[in-house]
Design an enzyme around this catalytic site. Structure first.
Site, short mmCIF file in Angstrom:
data_model
loop_
_atom_site.label_atom_id
_atom_site.label_comp_id
_atom_site.label_asym_id
_atom_site.label_seq_id
_atom_site.Cartn_x
_atom_site.Cartn_y
_atom_site.Cartn_z
N SER A 23 -9.68 1.67 3.05
CA SER A 23 -8.81 2.42 2.18
C SER A 23 -7.79 1.58 1.40
O SER A 23 -7.24 2.06 0.42
CB SER A 23 -8.05 3.47 3.00
OG SER A 23 -7.22 2.85 3.97
N LYS A 34 0.84 -1.20 0.00
CA LYS A 34 0.00 0.00 0.00
C LYS A 34 0.88 1.24 0.00
O LYS A 34 1.94 1.26 0.64
CB LYS A 34 -0.89 -0.04 1.25
CG LYS A 34 -1.95 1.04 1.34
CD LYS A 34 -2.82 0.84 2.59
CE LYS A 34 -3.91 1.89 2.73
NZ LYS A 34 -4.77 1.64 3.93
N SER A 80 -9.75 -0.81 7.18
CA SER A 80 -9.21 -0.65 5.82
C SER A 80 -8.52 -1.86 5.22
O SER A 80 -8.22 -1.85 4.03
CB SER A 80 -8.24 0.53 5.78
OG SER A 80 -8.97 1.72 5.71
N1 GLN Z 1 -12.97 3.93 6.54
C1 GLN Z 1 -12.36 4.28 7.78
C2 GLN Z 1 -11.95 5.72 7.76
O1 GLN Z 1 -12.21 6.36 6.80
C3 GLN Z 1 -11.22 3.38 8.07
C4 GLN Z 1 -9.97 3.77 7.35
C5 GLN Z 1 -8.82 2.90 7.69
O2 GLN Z 1 -8.94 1.86 8.33
N2 GLN Z 1 -7.65 3.38 7.33
O3 GLN Z 1 -11.36 6.23 8.66
#
Ligand code: GLN
Length: 452
Positions: free
Chosen positions: A133, A58, A157
């Site tokens: 994400s 990532k 994410s």
């Molecule tokens: N969707 C969640 C957020 O927007 C989790 C994001 C993540 O785990 N990095 O914060």
């Protein structure tokens, strides 16, 4: 097959597939082929399961000499001068880094639509999001471009995109994997973890990256077991809790059906599954968005147009450098979080918001502890729905935030959570979430292996 042949085939395949999906932001082709040649030259060690294996990372995990953007205009041309600890471990194990995956900017989002650079599409239906994400990482694995990708999970994410793409994704216990070199979003929640096609591959990939790191004061000194040991399909007598809050009206009935079938399968395998309660999990989303945004507002202060990354043109004075660089360099969602976080931490509101959110976090931890007095593991859905359409939720932050309702409590409590493919709803993959006691990833792998 040699490491070079494998790397070459990987890039060939990627060039064929990825233009339609957009999982990768940048490739590491020259360095990967060189590295593969070195691995071939010294000879593949048959005891090292990761030797020569192509992996994707990532783009919020720093890679020395390879552009690392966190999918933000702020870091568009940022070339790190060091490797994240997990990247060092990949190199030490002779894994070959193929490239960097698209994501929501600074890991804020649940659909990868917040990337400043490109759209990533779900390979099961290209009109749908891959989740996020770590959407690019999930797609890279699901579409057969690489067998292993490494994502990060702050509120879901790794697990949610794994669910949306039908891959296995592990969010390890907080402290299990070093965060050194992970571009920080919310430091008390972030963890790096593997995304793979099978449970066994996932366990092997976690073996590679887990363990104490002197560069990360929050990494744990606890011994790391071999996560591939004990994958024997025998889960007779395992006691599993199914939280009733995870199966209520908020969950798409087709998702619920997949999970109910999973429950039956676990019972056939000799486990007992009983209803339990996590009464405070419904406050998780509210607490999370205060805690995560507060930490983010602090972590992102370093992007000031001076030390790192993007700087606005034709600035008038220092104040103008800060304001314009941050206004132009950050996307809308990142700005929303910075404002929310700064507000929650401000003197007049700290007690009402940040402090209160911390108390809710403790209540959520206590809920889990109580269930784990009687159960070995908790299971439920990963997300309330399968992958949604590109464009459908991006204009409505609250709907987007509610996607994380089932994954967030696990981060707040620091526990390990894994998504395992469990079935389909309208032709779209649905993941089963397995939640374990702190540092008990092994039970999740054992159960996931028996189930898959
Ligand atoms: N969707 C969640 C957020 O927007 C989790 C994001 C993540 O785990 N990095 O914060």
């Amino acid at each position: 097959i040699s490491a070079v042949a494998l790397a070459k085939a990987t890039f060939e395949n990627l060039r064929e597939i990825d233009p339609k999906l957009g999982a990768f932001l940048n490739l590491n082709e020259e360095a990967a082929l060189k590295r593969a040649a070195e691995i071939d030259a010294k000879g593949i060690n048959p005891d090292n399961i990761m030797a020569g294996i192509p992996v994707a990372v990532k783009d919020n995990i720093v890679t020395k000499g390879l552009t690392t953007t966190a999918a933000s205009k702020m870091l568009e041309h940022f070339v790190p001068v060091y490797d994240a600890t997990v990247v060092e471990k990949m190199a030490a194990n002779d894994a070959v880094i193929i490239g960097k995956n698209n994501m929501d900017e600074f890991a804020m989002g649940g659909s990868t639509e917040n990337s400043a650079f490109k759209v990533t599409r779900n390979p099961w239906d290209v009109s749908r999001v891959p989740g996020g994400s770590s959407g690019g990482s999930a797609v890279a694995v699901a579409s057969g471009q690489v067998p292993v990708a490494f994502g990060s999970d702050t509120g879901g994410s790794i697990r949610q995109p794994s669910s949306f793409n039908g891959v296995v994704g592990m969010k390890p216990t907080y402290g299990r994997v070093s965060r050194w070199g992970l571009i920080a979003f919310a430091s008390s929640l972030d963890q790096i973890g593997p995304m793979t096609r099978t449970v066994k591959d996932n366990a092997a990939a976690l073996n590679m990256i887990a363990g104490y790191d002197q560069h990360d004061g929050t990494s744990s000194k606890r011994e790391v077991p071999d996560f591939t040991a004990g994958l024997d399909g025998n889960i007779k007598g395992m006691k599993i809790g199914l939280p009733k809050e995870y199966m209520d009206e908020g969950i798409d009935p087709k998702v619920r059906e997949v999970i109910n079938n999973a429950v039956k399968k676990f019972e056939e395998l000799g486990a007992t599954v009983e209803e339990v309660s996590l009464p405070n999990s419904r406050y998780g989303v509210s607490a999370y968005y205060i805690i995560a945004s507060s930490e983010a507002s602090s972590n992102l202060q370093r992007f000031d147009g001076i030390r790192y990354g993007f700087r606005a043109d034709d600035v008038k004075n220092l104040e103008d450098v800060y304001v314009r660089s941050r206004s132009e360099g950050f996307g809308d969602e990142v700005k929303r979080r910075i404002m929310l976080g700064t507000f929650s931490l401000s003197a007049g509101y700290y007690d009402a918001y940040f402090h209160k959110a911390g108390q809710v976090r403790t209540m959520i931890i206590n809920d889990f502890n109580k269930v784990f007095e009687d159960y070995d593991m908790i299971m439920g859905p990963v997300a309330p729905t399968p992958a949604f359409k590109i464009g459908d939720e991006i204009s409505d932050p609250i709907t987007m935030y509610m996607n994380d309702v089932l994954t967030i409590p696990v981060n707040l409590a620091g526990l390990p959570g894994m998504s395992v493919p469990a079935g389909f709803a309208d032709g779209l993959p649905v993941g089963l979430q397995l939640i374990g006691k702190a540092f008990d990833e092994s039970t999740l792998y054992k159960a996931g292996y028996a189930f898959e």
